[in-house]
Design an enzyme around this catalytic site. Structure first.
Site, PDB file in Angstrom:
ATOM      1  CD  GLN A 180      -3.059  -1.021   2.251  1.00 50.63           C
ATOM      2  OE1 GLN A 180      -3.275  -2.038   2.865  1.00 50.63           O
ATOM      3  NE2 GLN A 180      -3.663   0.121   2.533  1.00 50.63           N
ATOM      4  NE  ARG A 224     -13.862   0.659   3.454  1.00 47.42           N
ATOM      5  CZ  ARG A 224     -14.277   0.159   2.300  1.00 47.42           C
ATOM      6  NH1 ARG A 224     -14.257  -1.127   2.086  1.00 47.42           N
ATOM      7  NH2 ARG A 224     -14.709   0.958   1.356  1.00 47.42           N
ATOM      8  CB  CYS A 225     -10.276   3.077  10.464  1.00 52.99           C
ATOM      9  SG  CYS A 225      -9.072   3.001  11.769  1.00 52.99           S
ATOM     10  CD  GLU A 248      -9.286   4.588   5.612  1.00 53.87           C
ATOM     11  OE1 GLU A 248      -9.122   5.688   6.166  1.00 53.87           O
ATOM     12  OE2 GLU A 248      -8.370   3.825   5.309  1.00 53.87           O
TER      13      GLU A 248
END
Lengths: 805, 164
Positions: free
Chosen positions: A236, A383-384, A759
């Site tokens: 990522q 996802r945050c 997110e």
């Protein structure tokens, strides 16, 4: 001229710029099976490497014997810590300032830990080799409870000096990692001690895992002739990986090329650096051949990148009327065997200090203690944006608990405590400056759309019916209002391993009026190739269809910190707009030259520069592009290129209002989601179709976490959830249809006003689903139960409340 | 590790013949032996469906089937469903309705959906959700996948009617 017959609206539409639901350019290859994921890479002579992993959670390694394994045809090498030690690669730095064993150095600290790396001609031979590597373990006492860990005489990390400070200051115990504080302790304690009303709650945000459908993997190719290392992988943050590889291997950075090909979902799992990456590189150096390493699902769930595992204890105080006066939070954070959390350096508990949420809370104090246990390392932002999910869950539960204490409707309690529109920019008690918001408008819209009062009336009737024996189903109304903090971040306070968290975009306009733009981010499904082209189309007036977006190759893309924490649009999106504006500035000079007027006498209009007051005199961007390569313009270099490195002045603060309506069968514990309404405000909207898709996906991951997904251990440190049989991923059958809605409050400091959205639905969704379950039981005396609310735990809640009597 | 078996199969219309160990899983045959990389590996345990292919008219998860079991069969993968010049209506519909994000589940999803629509050309939303429950997507929340399949069903039904 042909152009003149096209209306301005048509010219805008032709660009497919910001605000339109442009179809994704990525989809052609993915729908035809022509994606290029890391496991699709096949190189001549490529080998396959895989790990011998520890079956024990805590054990000393007394010996490793690879003799039999090396007799297997096709097994070329078995690497152990002893082989890596001379290169200094048996340990590696973590993103959190700790270090982690690449291969077990004398002991193992969690089940599944990497012990040896078997390199073979193919994956079958590697698996055969793994079976025959003999490891002599001596079991040690296992600690899976962080509270016990802080009291234990068993020292987990014998490599650390117990008296020395850690990366984040003093340590209180050999198994303690750090204490991190925000806010003011004494004033907060004083406010709470003297308050009319105080609500207290302890809650556990369970350990879970991002579990993208594609696991982690890499392919390393050390070209010894040219001294160049190429590393493909599920990264990522490919540029940061290049720097890390250079720092730990000693290979000069210009001799390393890192490539993130298509990535099959990330959700935080693919931010960190893992032993597999290092071992594939070492194995390629040792064998002189390309080496592939791919996790299987069990490796993935058990070893790379857990999320959450926060034990949170809160106190919230208020006046009798419900005005919140103070908030206190203590977290015991279980980080597992190594502190490998992926957070900006100065934030060992991420942005947990956004835990005052969307409310105007004058006084607050947060303290987080990080602890080692015999569990897998990780602590990623699933996802945050760096623990925002934990923070929002904490405050949205505390609000509900306070509402119960006040005997008040929690929607109203939220409303009277929201930060008001006119208070922005708002400086929160724990330090952040919220850029913009209009919470009341969003909340009112949400409650009105779902007919909140009607739902409450229906719920009251349901309770009566239940008590009268007419139904066995309860009704829960879950509310949540969240403020995210994304777009890390300003270089002044955000860095990873010393690398400032700016991002970048480089644009080249081709002579015929098409372009390529390269960014420091990397899409994992977010559709960057589609949306970033839309930003550029609006900024430079060339059609999005004529703009290629490229990311993930460190040899060609400008340096950036990658994609996680919803930072692509806030940071790289800003860089894209700013680079586009540089292009436009030069294009203006070219246009003025061609039109034989002063630079200031032309203005940009959709896809062209026009002479002010004479719109029939213009040069299109396509014409300007050609002129940039064709004309000798006095005082201007040929070509049309630009680069921008963007350091955001602040984070962005997307927000949203969610409502979930749920029926719960008290006899089976099965929740049925009747309705889910999600209003998101992500500022300027680039592609509504993609935003909606992100919301659907984020909500579904929230549903998973709230209603069943968990990484669980037994007392021996055995991971009980290593396959998709035990680890809950919802299917189409369990997932409802979602209603999406929006308001638009642009970010005042972002060049296009965008805030990021990927997110938000996860951050806001988890407390919303959880609150719905808890709300169903509120009339029967429930204040709080811990997630995940799987059928069994819901049944137990009902049973504990005497609903089966 | 000798005892190789003689395997004959047809993959996407092409006859293949080779020797393989009895333990070779079909997914590796496709991906590594035949370089057909559309079907993916997501879980190794038949749960996620990223490896879904069609074998003799049935949806099968290639990660838990030995190639020996598929010997003599006819196998269709995503690569055998539509061409760049003539996409399958499902491929068009997934693009049109944003039925994918990272794309990793997509080949299995579409391959499964082709069979679902053969089994039931006019499915309800419930039929689709039930019929696709063997395929996991982590990105989309399924809403747009359902929409894509519904749209393709309508498209295919009307094309069929027009042809009749």
């Amino acid at each position: 001229m042909k152009d003149e017959v096209i209306s301005r609206d048509d010219r805008v539409a032709n660009l497919k710029g910001m605000g339109c639901s442009r179809k994704r350019v990525e989809d052609a290859r993915f729908t035809q099976g022509k994606g290029n994921y890391v496991d699709d890479i096949k190189l001549d002579g490529m080998l396959f490497g895989d790990f011998v992993r520890s079956p024990y959670a805590h054990a000393r390694i007394k010996g490793i014997n690879a003799e039999e394994a090396l007799k297997i045809p096709g097994v070329l090498a078995v690497l152990t810590a002893e082989d890596l030690a001379p290169l200094g690669l048996h340990w590696m730095p973590t993103l959190a300032g700790d270090k982690q064993m690449v291969l077990a150095d004398g002991k193992v600290l969690f089940q599944g830990q990497e012990v040896a790396f078997v390199v073979a001609e193919d994956r079958y031979a590697a698996a055969d080799g793994i079976e025959l590597v003999e490891v002599d373990y001596e079991e040690l006492p296992v600690i899976v409870d962080p509270f016990e860990s802080l009291k234990s005489d068993v020292v987990l990390r014998e490599d650390l000096d117990p008296n020395a400070d850690g990366a984040h200051g003093p340590r209180k115990h050999p198994n303690h990692i750090f204490t991190w504080e925000a806010g003011d302790k004494e004033p907060t304690e004083e406010v709470i001690a003297n308050a009319d009303i105080v609500a207290e709650e302890s809650m556990y945000y369970h350990r879970t895992h991002p579990c993208p459908l594609e696991t982690c993997g890499s392919v390393a190719l050390m070209d010894k002739v040219n001294g160049k290392l190429t590393l493909w992988g599920t990264f990522q943050a490919p540029h940061a990986i290049r720097t890390i590889v250079s720092l730990i291997s000693g290979i000069e950075e210009h001799n390393i090329r890192v490539i993130s090909p298509d990535i099959g979902g990330g959700f935080g799992n693919k931010v960190g650096a893992y032993p597999g990456y290092v071992c594939s590189v070492v194995a390629s150096i040792v064998t002189g051949r390309p080496v592939k390493w791919i996790e299987d699902r069990m490796d993935n769930l058990m070893t790379t990148a857990f999320a959450r595992d926060y034990w949170m204890k809160g106190k919230i105080s208020a006046t009798k009327e419900g005005k919140i006066t103070g908030l206190q939070c203590h977290v015991t954070a279980d980080h597992g065997g190594f502190d490998a959390c992926a957070d900006p350096t100065k934030f060992p508990a991420g942005f947990m200090n956004i835990c005052t949420g969307s409310y105007d809370i004058p006084t607050a104090y947060l303290e987080v203690d990080g602890v080692y246990t015999n569990k897998a390392p990780g602590g990623v932002s699933y996802r945050c944006s760096f623990r925002v999910t934990e923070a929002v869950y904490f405050i949205e539960r505390m609000i509900e608990v306070l509402a119960i204490k006040l005997n008040m409707d929690s929607a109203e309690l939220r409303r009277i405590n929201f930060i008001k529109k006119e208070q922005f920019p708002y400086k929160a008690a724990l330090g952040w400056e919220y850029d913009s918001g209009d919470y009341h408008t969003a909340w009112d819209k949400a409650l009105k759309t779902v007919d909140y009062d009607g739902l409450r009336a229906e719920q009251a009737q349901r309770v009566e019916d239940f008590k009268a024996g007419k139904t066995r189903k309860l009704m829960g109304i879950g509310l949540s209002f969240f403020t995210e903090i994304v777009g890390a971040g300003p270089v002044k306070n955000c860095d990873i391993l010393g690398l400032g968290m700016f991002d970048s975009c480089e644009i080249r306009i081709h002579p015929t009026g098409s372009a390529i733009a390269r960014l420091g981010t990397i899409s994992q499904g977010q559709g960057h190739a589609t949306t970033f082209a839309q930003i550029l189309a609006s900024e430079i007036g060339l059609p999005a269809d004529s703009i290629t977006i490229e990311e993930g190759d460190t040899d060609t893309a400008p340096y950036g910190l990658g994609t996680y924490g919803s930072r692509s649009t806030p940071v790289a999106g800003a860089a894209t707009a700013m680079a586009g504006r540089k292009i436009r500035a030069k294009a203006q000079m070219i246009a003025a030259y061609l039109l034989e007027v002063h630079d200031n006498d032309v203005e940009f209009d959709v896809d062209r520069f026009v002479v002010k007051g004479a719109p029939e005199r213009f040069k299109t961007m396509k014409e300007i592009a050609f002129a940039a390569y064709n004309q000798a313009i006095p005082g201007l270099e040929p070509g049309l290129e630009a680069v921008s490195y963007y350091d955001p002045p602040n984070m962005t603060y997307p927000f949203g209002a969610y409502v979930c309506v749920m029926d719960i069968d008290v006899d089976t514990g099965v929740p049925e989601i009747r309705r889910f309404y999600a209003l998101d405000d992500c500022g300027t909207r680039i592609n509504p179709m993609i935003i909606e898709g992100q919301v659907h996906g984020g909500l579904t991951e929230a549903l998973a976490v709230a209603l069943g997904q968990e990484i669980a251990y037994d007392d021996m440190g055995n991971c009980k959830t290593g396959t998709l049989m035990d680890f809950f991923l919802p299917t189409a059958w369990e997932v409802p249809n979602y209603e999406t809605d929006f308001t638009v409050t642009p970010s005042p400091h972002h060049p296009i006003g965008a805030k990021g959205v990927g997110e938000s639905p996860h951050v806001g969704g988890v407390p919303c689903f959880s609150n719905a379950v808890q709300d169903a039981f509120r009339p029967f005396g429930n204040t709080h139960t811990n997630m995940p609310h799987d059928h069994w735990r819901i049944w137990k809640t009902a049973n504990g409340l005497g609903l089966h009597d | 590790m000798s005892n190789k078996m003689h395997i004959k199969m047809n993959v996407n219309g092409k006859d293949e013949e080779f020797l393989a160990e009895p333990r070779e899983l079909l997914i590796y045959t496709l991906r590594e032996r035949l370089n057909i990389t559309g079907p993916h590996i997501g879980c190794d345990t038949s749960h996620c469906g990223a490896c879904t292919v069609t074998i003799d008219g049935k949806s099968v998860k290639a990660c838990t089937m030995f190639v020996a079991q598929a010997s003599g069969s006819s196998v269709t993968t995503i690569e055998g469903i539509g061409t760049p010049d003539s996409l399958h209506p499902l491929q068009e519909a997934f693009k049109e309705h944003h039925g994918l994000q990272c794309g990793y589940c997509t080949p299995g999803m579409i391959t499964r959906a082709t069979k679902l629509l053969e089994e039931n050309p006019n499915p309800t939303e419930e039929d689709i959700r039930f019929g696709m429950a063997g395929n996991i997507c982590r990105c989309t929340g399924y809403q747009n996948i359902v929409k894509s399949i519904q749209a393709a069903a309508v498209e295919m039904s009307s094309a069929k009617e027009a042809a009749e």
